[in-house]
Design a protein around this motif. Structure first.
Motif, short mmCIF file in Angstrom:
data_model
loop_
_atom_site.label_atom_id
_atom_site.label_comp_id
_atom_site.label_asym_id
_atom_site.label_seq_id
_atom_site.Cartn_x
_atom_site.Cartn_y
_atom_site.Cartn_z
N PHE A 53 22.50 77.94 46.46
CA PHE A 53 22.03 77.45 45.18
C PHE A 53 21.29 78.56 44.44
CE2 PHE A 53 18.82 76.58 48.33
CZ PHE A 53 17.62 76.94 47.73
N GLU A 55 19.05 78.18 40.79
CA GLU A 55 18.73 77.34 39.65
C GLU A 55 17.29 77.56 39.20
OE1 GLU A 55 19.40 73.48 41.48
OE2 GLU A 55 17.26 73.17 41.72
N TYR A 57 14.00 75.52 38.46
CA TYR A 57 13.39 74.22 38.74
C TYR A 57 11.94 74.27 38.28
CZ TYR A 57 11.73 70.15 41.33
OH TYR A 57 11.18 68.96 41.67
N ARG A 61 12.52 80.08 39.24
CA ARG A 61 13.88 80.34 39.73
C ARG A 61 13.88 80.22 41.24
NH1 ARG A 61 17.76 85.61 39.03
NH2 ARG A 61 19.63 84.58 39.82
N GLN A 63 16.36 80.22 44.67
CA GLN A 63 17.65 80.68 45.16
C GLN A 63 17.72 80.48 46.67
OE1 GLN A 63 16.67 84.63 43.57
NE2 GLN A 63 18.77 84.63 42.76
N ARG A 113 17.49 73.67 49.55
CA ARG A 113 17.20 73.43 48.13
C ARG A 113 16.03 72.47 47.98
NH1 ARG A 113 21.60 72.00 43.64
NH2 ARG A 113 22.34 73.89 44.62
#
Length: 134
Positions: A53, A55, A57, A61, A63, A113
């Protein structure tokens, strides 16, 4: 005479339960709890296998993906690296398949995640500080 310990009591109980099963009527056939391996033609991914992943959030960032570093603590993370704003979040996979991190060690999450998102919430905007685990 030796003292009765918890270990001996449990061992004796397990042995007695085993003997009781031996003398019981035949049981129903045992059905394997292990799922059948997917055929070569089906390309389903194992739901327990984390997915990479990358993104943003809550403005941070996050990862995560396979770790290729091969570092000393790599075996704890099951070969996974998780980063928040480019800084490594030390994660570890539990034997039950859940994940924990140094930020929220007592709140296991289902995926890397989810553990990264939980760490962002716990940090409340603070920067992730490197942890020397050596």
């Amino acid at each position: 005479m030796s003292r009765l310990t918890r270990r001996r009591a449990l061992g004796a109980g397990a042995a007695a339960a085993g003997l009781a099963v031996v003398g019981a009527a035949p049981a129903a056939p045992v059905v394997s709890a292990v799922p059948a391996a997917p055929s070569e033609g089906s390309r389903r991914t194992d739901p327990r296998t984390p997915q990479p992943f990358d993104e943003v959030y809550l403005g941070r960032r996050i990862q995560g993906g396979p770790s290729h570093a091969g570092g000393h603590h790599d075996h704890h993370a099951g070969g996974w690296a998780v980063r928040i704003d480019g800084r490594e979040l030390h994660v570890m996979r539990n034997t039950d398949g859940t994940w924990i991190s140094v930020v929220n060690h007592y709140e296991p999450q289902a995926t890397p995640r989810a553990i990264a998102r939980a760490a962002v919430l716990e940090l409340q905007g603070a920067s992730l500080v490197p942890v020397d685990l050596a």
